[in-house]
Design an enzyme around this catalytic site. Structure first.
Site, PDB file in Angstrom:
ATOM      1  N   GLU A 102      -6.105  16.740  95.880  1.00 50.44           N
ATOM      2  CA  GLU A 102      -5.920  18.039  95.229  1.00 50.44           C
ATOM      3  C   GLU A 102      -4.447  18.447  95.240  1.00 50.44           C
ATOM      4  O   GLU A 102      -3.914  18.920  94.234  1.00 50.44           O
ATOM      5  CB  GLU A 102      -6.772  19.077  95.973  1.00 50.44           C
ATOM      6  N   GLN A 128      29.282  26.620  80.656  1.00 50.04           N
ATOM      7  CA  GLN A 128      28.882  25.801  81.804  1.00 50.04           C
ATOM      8  C   GLN A 128      27.696  26.416  82.571  1.00 50.04           C
ATOM      9  O   GLN A 128      26.829  25.694  83.062  1.00 50.04           O
ATOM     10  CB  GLN A 128      30.084  25.646  82.742  1.00 50.04           C
TER      11      GLN A 128
END
Ligand SMILES: Cc1cc2nc3c(=O)[nH]c(=O)nc-3n(C[C@H](O)[C@H](O)[C@H](O)COP(=O)(O)OP(=O)(O)OC[C@H]3O[C@@H](n4cnc5c(N)ncnc54)[C@H](O)[C@@H]3O)c2cc1C
Length: 411
Positions: A263, A300
């Site tokens: 899971e 940037q």
């Protein structure tokens, strides 16, 4: 090491993405707003074989190996805009079917897996309770043996798929008292019949919703993943045939621990697809949206945001594929699955936040998908064991005793 996908895996990936994009998620906005389970899409998933991907062909599934299953789930997560539907599929597979696959009797597998693969029976995992969340050993639902039945009493909460589920995997107490309210997981010996170690007092059952005494009582409204309905299930003297015991009596906690690694990793394979979709969207937006006379991707700050999205995706994929490979080789994967659970779920939250930032107001408003993606992402670090509890498990696996139990002697 060979990191290449096989031609079959590449084909399955292509075919799954095409199916999911063409046939799933057409009504996601409205379903999300109404917290509505997309029953027609569920049926399409069944028709397409999704609900039987990891189930052997003899039980009505497709019989994919674990690594290939992971790749298929990643593709489903990428192609299907409805993250709640993918979560519902995951609960069905990794909260319910996997218990039968790994620990079920021949009769249980033959009886339940085929209709589960066909989508006729919806599966769910009923573990959490009002007084027992992270502390599984503290759960209070009881199962008392009475002839060839067990009589169940108690309340389960936060059950994904619960309101529409037909079969539940239920963990209940078959011996001893519930622990006191001491340290988490203290499992204080109750001294009652069936005593012994707290770990040996729980048992796992397959409970069908149609039994007298089983009631689906309330629905919870969630922040995200709203198309997976979540509910409570009450057991009021529910008589469950002893034939529906999974494994042996008292082995419930061991079964839970042996299953949870599946899971904790496989449920998050779809996250990879979502991260990839968010990355592509962010690149496209940063390339086309212009401010100050140039694409914002030329700044940037935005470019680094996107570079970090890519880094998280690739690292998440490596750890998840590693778990897929370990399970394919029939090896234990508890440590890797724990790392994967923490890293992948938290990475998706960070990536969804980054995607919102890159899109500015378009990331925050309804109708541009991203606010829903962020809401959907926030559940991952909570379900299947919170990040804090996973970090505690990891620390204990590394030899630090008492992190979770609060008992440094590890008694
Ligand atoms: C979207 C979603 C789907 C879910 N689906 C299901 C389902 O299908 N079936 C089901 O049974 N349950 C389900 N759950 C419930 C989920 O498993 C629990 O929420 C989870 O185990 C935590 O339990 P709790 O919410 O009771 O929190 P608590 O256990 O009360 O924890 C609260 C806080 O305390 C922290 N904490 C607790 N113990 C420790 C510890 N020892 N060390 C450090 N920190 C600790 C936790 O990290 C958390 O921050 C779902 C939850 C969500 C959000």
């Amino acid at each position: 090491m060979d990191f290449d996908l096989t031609p079959e895996q590449r084909g399955l990936r292509r075919e799954t993405i095409a199916f999911a994009q063409a046939e799933l998620g057409a009504g996601t906005e409205e379903d999300d707003r109404a917290s509505r389970f997309p029953a027609a899409d569920w049926a399409r998933c069944a028709e397409h074989g999704v609900l039987g991907w990891p189930v052997p062909v003899r039980y009505g599934g497709r019989g994919l190996d674990p690594l290939t299953t992971m790749i298929a789930l990643e593709a489903l997560g990428y192609g299907c805009r409805d993250n709640g539907l993918v979560f519902a599929v995951n609960n069905h597979l990794w909260g319910c079917a996997i218990y039968l696959l790994l620990h079920g009797t021949q009769e249980q597998k033959t009886r339940y897996l085929k209709p589960m693969c066909d989508g006729e029976l919806v599966g769910a995992h009923a573990l959490s309770e009002p007084d027992a969340g992270s502390d599984v050993l503290g759960l209070r639902t009881t199962a008392e043996r009475d002839g060839d039945h067990y009589v169940l009493n108690g309340t389960k909460w936060f059950v994904s798929n619960g309101p529409v589920a037909d079969v539940f995997v239920v963990l209940a107490r078959t011996g001893g008292d519930a622990p006191g309210d001491g340290a988490p997981g203290d499992g204080a010996p109750g001294g009652a019949p069936g005593g012994g170690r707290p770990q040996d007092r729980l048992s796992a059952f397959l409970v069908t919703a149609d039994l007298p005494g089983v009631r689906r009582t309330r629905e919870f409204t969630k922040l995200g993943l709203r198309t997976t309905p979540m509910g409570a299930v009450e057991f009021d003297g529910a008589r469950v045939p002893a034939a529906n015991l999974i494994g042996r009596e008292g082995a419930g906690y061991a079964i839970f621990n042996a299953t949870i690694e599946w899971e904790r990793a496989f449920m998050f394979a779809g996250h990879l697809g979502v991260m990839e979709r968010l990355l592509e969207g962010a690149v496209a937006h940063a390339s086309s949206r212009r401010q100050f006379g140039r694409p914002i991707g030329g700044f940037q700050a935005v470019a680094h945001e996107i570079a970090d999205m890519k880094i998280r995706l690739e690292l998440a994929r490596l750890i998840l594929y590693r778990v897929g490979w370990l399970k394919r080789e029939r090896r234990l994967a508890l440590q890797d699955a724990t790392i994967a659970k923490i890293f992948v779920s938290e990475s998706l939250v960070q990536t969804a936040m980054a995607a919102v930032r890159v899109h500015g107001a378009r990331g925050y408003l309804e109708g541009f998908e991203l606010e829903r993606e962020l809401r959907d992402a926030l559940g991952g670090p909570i379900f299947a064991g919170t990040s804090a509890v996973q970090r505690g498990i990891l620390a204990e696996l590394l030899g630090l005793r008492g992190v979770l139990s609060g008992d440094p002697e590890g008694r």
